[in-house]
Design an enzyme around this catalytic site. Structure first.
Site, mmCIF file in Angstrom:
data_model
loop_
_atom_site.group_PDB
_atom_site.id
_atom_site.type_symbol
_atom_site.label_atom_id
_atom_site.label_comp_id
_atom_site.label_asym_id
_atom_site.label_seq_id
_atom_site.Cartn_x
_atom_site.Cartn_y
_atom_site.Cartn_z
ATOM 1 N N ASP A 179 2.100 19.211 13.147
ATOM 2 C CA ASP A 179 2.140 18.222 12.068
ATOM 3 C C ASP A 179 1.638 18.902 10.782
ATOM 4 O O ASP A 179 0.848 19.845 10.844
ATOM 5 C CB ASP A 179 1.222 17.053 12.447
ATOM 6 C CG ASP A 179 1.283 15.889 11.464
ATOM 7 O OD1 ASP A 179 1.948 14.888 11.784
ATOM 8 O OD2 ASP A 179 0.651 15.985 10.384
ATOM 9 N N TYR B 128 8.137 11.507 8.138
ATOM 10 C CA TYR B 128 8.391 10.310 7.335
ATOM 11 C C TYR B 128 9.742 10.315 6.637
ATOM 12 O O TYR B 128 10.103 9.350 5.994
ATOM 13 C CB TYR B 128 7.235 10.124 6.340
ATOM 14 C CG TYR B 128 5.921 10.128 7.092
ATOM 15 C CD1 TYR B 128 5.554 9.041 7.869
ATOM 16 C CD2 TYR B 128 5.102 11.269 7.124
ATOM 17 C CE1 TYR B 128 4.394 9.051 8.624
ATOM 18 C CE2 TYR B 128 3.927 11.284 7.872
ATOM 19 C CZ TYR B 128 3.587 10.176 8.630
ATOM 20 O OH TYR B 128 2.447 10.195 9.397
ATOM 21 N N HIS C 113 -0.320 17.759 8.570
ATOM 22 C CA HIS C 113 -1.717 17.423 8.240
ATOM 23 C C HIS C 113 -2.656 18.010 9.282
ATOM 24 O O HIS C 113 -2.285 18.190 10.435
ATOM 25 C CB HIS C 113 -1.900 15.906 8.192
ATOM 26 C CG HIS C 113 -1.019 15.198 7.208
ATOM 27 N ND1 HIS C 113 0.177 14.611 7.569
ATOM 28 C CD2 HIS C 113 -1.167 15.006 5.876
ATOM 29 C CE1 HIS C 113 0.734 14.063 6.495
ATOM 30 N NE2 HIS C 113 -0.055 14.298 5.442
ATOM 31 N N HIS D 121 -5.451 12.099 13.740
ATOM 32 C CA HIS D 121 -6.558 11.927 12.778
ATOM 33 C C HIS D 121 -7.660 11.016 13.306
ATOM 34 O O HIS D 121 -8.739 10.937 12.724
ATOM 35 C CB HIS D 121 -6.034 11.342 11.463
ATOM 36 C CG HIS D 121 -5.034 12.214 10.769
ATOM 37 N ND1 HIS D 121 -5.310 13.510 10.404
ATOM 38 C CD2 HIS D 121 -3.744 11.985 10.378
ATOM 39 C CE1 HIS D 121 -4.230 14.042 9.817
ATOM 40 N NE2 HIS D 121 -3.272 13.138 9.793
ATOM 41 N N ASP E 251 6.447 15.897 9.815
ATOM 42 C CA ASP E 251 6.260 15.896 8.368
ATOM 43 C C ASP E 251 6.123 17.335 7.852
ATOM 44 O O ASP E 251 6.040 17.575 6.660
ATOM 45 C CB ASP E 251 5.050 15.042 7.956
ATOM 46 C CG ASP E 251 3.851 15.215 8.874
ATOM 47 O OD1 ASP E 251 3.823 16.200 9.651
ATOM 48 O OD2 ASP E 251 2.934 14.377 8.817
ATOM 49 N N ASP F 164 0.867 -1.181 0.000
ATOM 50 C CA ASP F 164 0.000 0.000 0.000
ATOM 51 C C ASP F 164 0.901 1.226 0.000
ATOM 52 O O ASP F 164 1.440 1.606 1.031
ATOM 53 C CB ASP F 164 -0.918 -0.017 1.229
ATOM 54 C CG ASP F 164 -1.844 1.205 1.264
ATOM 55 O OD1 ASP F 164 -1.605 2.173 0.502
ATOM 56 O OD2 ASP F 164 -2.805 1.177 2.056
#
Ligand code: Q9C
Ligand code: ZN
Length: 668
Positions: A172, A305, A174, A135, A265, A20
């Protein structure tokens, strides 16, 4: 008081068992890379190591539904095919037989950290965890997140420790929509998130990630979204967002605890974020948060990451939590247009809910007070003086020069003439009188009549010795007490000595009755900022004077909206903070100013104060220079209209030259 590092090796167990491309970046090496680097840098050894425990199901129930917890519990016995099928029901999620165990450890780590901080075992800390949390929602896994570590930690701090105001800073890249959903109507949790948004074209593609989502019901104004509409945001953009948006709100909110959803990230090199901020930036972000909540900061890993960038950014964060000065930021400190648009629109959306933002120019054009500008627009600024070519080019050529002292030195030193003040610190610097300097001390004294007295000579010797120690990198910062009659002359000596001993840019923050030393060249090497209670004036971009705001709100806007943007823009290699005659500054205010000025200069701050200052003042300054949190300023009080106007005027005058002052895009 110490820094906790909470971790458990078992959290490396969960991993992706099938192909994935979206999920494969969330892998065990993230934790081992960060931990290895912390060890290599000797940082792990300086922390209180805590082994993570599993959160109980009751604790998970603080934010998650019983059915969802059961669903995740049952993944422990599933085979690969079943895990993959279940994972497919969520967005960007994989389950592994160890996921339930790891995710409970991740929550447990966050809870242990909060407990350690709120019971006074440590001052602050970092939980290194997988899977991440922000999240995750009441009944849904999302974006690699299974349980919402930080949200559960906030709920726990409220429930078990009785806290009433918790700030969550989600740096972060996101949007932590999970945290937003869980607290959107809760005024006891202020949630700030910046995130890659690209006008809604970036994951998780939510309308409610935009700046106009500000919470609902009782929680109106307690959700703060700062969407980045372009990639490539860097150090200047991040620092500007903190100074102009987050910190005014945070001081007004006056949190009892700061939780950081610490995803890296948002750092340079990360494939998800595509941003440009260097690892040092996280030292600055951390330092800027440490002035809140008495320094009670709990950082919990989220994303990140790019293993190198992640590891280095984690080290920067931990180093700063430990109290070390932040390394100077590299690159031009000029926020980009798109960042300013985002900051401006977030400020505009929040302004109805926050007094601290109402002072800011959310209106299109700043108006100058008529006394300062008869024609209704700011008079042109003089450049620095005869030596300057144009002000801007003088500055940019100065900024091109490499930083003289790249490695942050270790420890502050204190030299005080008052005998009843004793403080820790490197004995070799404070004890020795600096015999080699005696001749020079006397030479300086001959040049200044007010210095030609015995006790003044002693003070001067200590000043020169300390300054050399700082400029040679033996100590990071210092405090010198001077006889009141000699304050101006001592400051003059400190400036001259700083410049002749290699400082290329020297920021001088002079409080009270101190004037630009008469023989000093206006060559752009000194940025002079006088805070003294008279009118606001910018004689040049390097010589600024502003009234001393007496109420806390005005003082904060002065620091966040003027002093720090100028300081970060100037990138000094030495900062002098001089508390001169009639400075009128309260202890907590002086401590906050001094503490925050460590940021722009790699920690090289020399504080000059008058001998008859209280020992408490010297003590508090010594502690903040040592990396301790300044005392809380207490409840927020709004700036006076005069203070607000003075600030607006100066910003209007200076923001074309000093881009860090801008908090809205330039028209024209
Ligand atoms: N290229 C955390 O950082 N995929 N989660 C986005 C866009 C999901 C990130 C795909 C990213 C989840 C904790
Ligand atoms: Zn992320």
């Amino acid at each position: 008081m110490g820094t906790a590092l909470v971790y458990h090796e078992d959290m490396t167990a969960t991993r992706l068992l099938w192909d994935d491309p979206e999920c494969e970046i969330e892998r065990p090496e993230r934790l081992t890379a960060a931990l290895d680097r912390l060890r290599k840098c000797g940082l792990e050894q300086r922390c209180l190591r805590l082994s993570a425990r599993e959160a109980s199901e009751e604790e998970l129930g603080l934010v998650h539904s019983p059915d969802y917890v059961s669903l995740v519990r049952e993944t422990q016995v599933l085979g690969k095919e079943e895990l993959q099928a279940l994972s497919g029901q969520f967005d960007a999620i994989y389950f592994h037989p160890s996921t339930f165990h790891c995710a409970r450890l991740a929550v447990g780590a966050a809870l242990q950290l909060v407990d350690a901080v709120l019971t006074g075992v440590v001052q602050n800390g970092l939980a290194l965890v997988r899977p991440p949390g922000h999240h995750s929602q009441r009944a849904a896994a999302n974006g690699f997140c299974v349980f919402n570590n930080v949200a559960i930690a906030a709920a726990h701090a409220k429930q078990k420790h009785g806290l009433h105001r918790i700030l969550i800073v989600d740096w972060d890249v996101h949007h932590g929509q999970g945290i937003q959903y869980l607290f959107e109507d809760d005024p006891s949790v202020l949630y700030f998130s910046w995130h890659r948004y690209e006008h809604g074209r970036f994951w998780p593609f939510l309308r409610e990630s935009d700046a106009d989502a500000v919470g609902r019901g009782q929680g109106l104004g307690f959700t703060v979204n700062l969407p980045w509409n372009q990639v490539g945001m860097g150090n200047a953009d991040y620092v500007a967002a903190f100074l102009h948006l987050l910190l005014p709100l945070a001081f007004e909110f006056d949190p009892e605890l700061v939780l950081v959803s610490a995803g890296f990230d948002s750092a340079i090199g990360d494939p998800e974020g595509q941003m440009q901020a260097t690892p040092e930036c996280f030292a600055h972000l951390t330092q800027l948060l440490q002035v809140l909540a008495g320094g009670r900061v709990c950082a919990v890993l989220e994303g990140g990451y790019h293993l190198e960038s992640l590891a280095e950014s984690v080290c920067m964060t931990v180093r700063t939590l430990l109290g070390d000065p932040a390394p100077p930021l590299s690159g031009p400190m000029v926020p980009c247009q798109s960042a300013l648009e985002s900051i401006q629109s977030a400020c505009a959306a929040q302004a109805p809910h926050w007094k601290s933002l109402q002072l800011q120019d959310v209106t299109p054009v700043p108006t100058s007070p008529s006394t300062h500008s008869p024609e209704g627009r700011p008079p042109p600024l003089l450049p620095g003086g005869p030596v300057c070519k144009t002000a801007a080019s003088a500055l940019s050529s100065l900024l091109d020069q490499p930083c003289l002292y790249p490695a942050p030195p270790l420890c502050p030193a204190v030299a005080l003439t008052a005998p009843d003040i004793t403080l820790v610190l490197p004995p070799d610097v404070t004890q020795q009188e600096g015999s080699a300097l005696n001749e020079e001390t006397e030479a300086w004294a001959r040049a200044h009549e007010s210095l030609a007295q015995d006790e003044t000579l002693t003070a001067l010797g200590k000043l020169l010795y300390l300054l050399d120690g700082m400029l040679d990198g033996q100590v990071s910062s210092g405090i010198v007490a001077t006889p009141p009659s000699a304050a101006a002359a001592t400051l003059d000596v400190a400036i001259q000595r700083g410049l002749s001993h290699g400082a290329q840019r020297l920021l001088c923050v002079a409080l009270g009755q101190l004037d630009w030393p008469p023989d000093l060249a206006h060559d752009g090497r000194i940025l002079w900022l006088n805070i003294r209670g008279k009118e606001a004036a910018a004689l040049s971009m390097f010589q600024v004077s502003t009234p001393l705001p007496v109420v806390t709100g005005g003082f904060l806007s002065c620091i966040l909206g003027l002093v720090l943007p100028l300081a970060y823009g100037f990138q000094p290699d030495l900062v002098l903070v001089a508390l001169g005659p009639a400075h009128g500054l309260q202890g907590p205010h002086a401590a906050l100013l001094t503490s925050m000025l460590r940021g722009p200069a790699g920690g090289r701050v020399l504080a000059l104060l008058e001998e008859d200052s209280t020992p408490q003042l010297a003590g508090i300054l010594a502690r903040v220079l040592h990396g301790e949190a300044p005392p809380s300023l207490g409840p927020y009080s709004v700036a006076s209209p005069e203070d607000a106007q003075a600030l607006r005027y100066l910003r209007g005058q200076l923001e074309r030259q000093w881009k860090m002052l801008q908090c809205r895009p330039q028209t024209r």
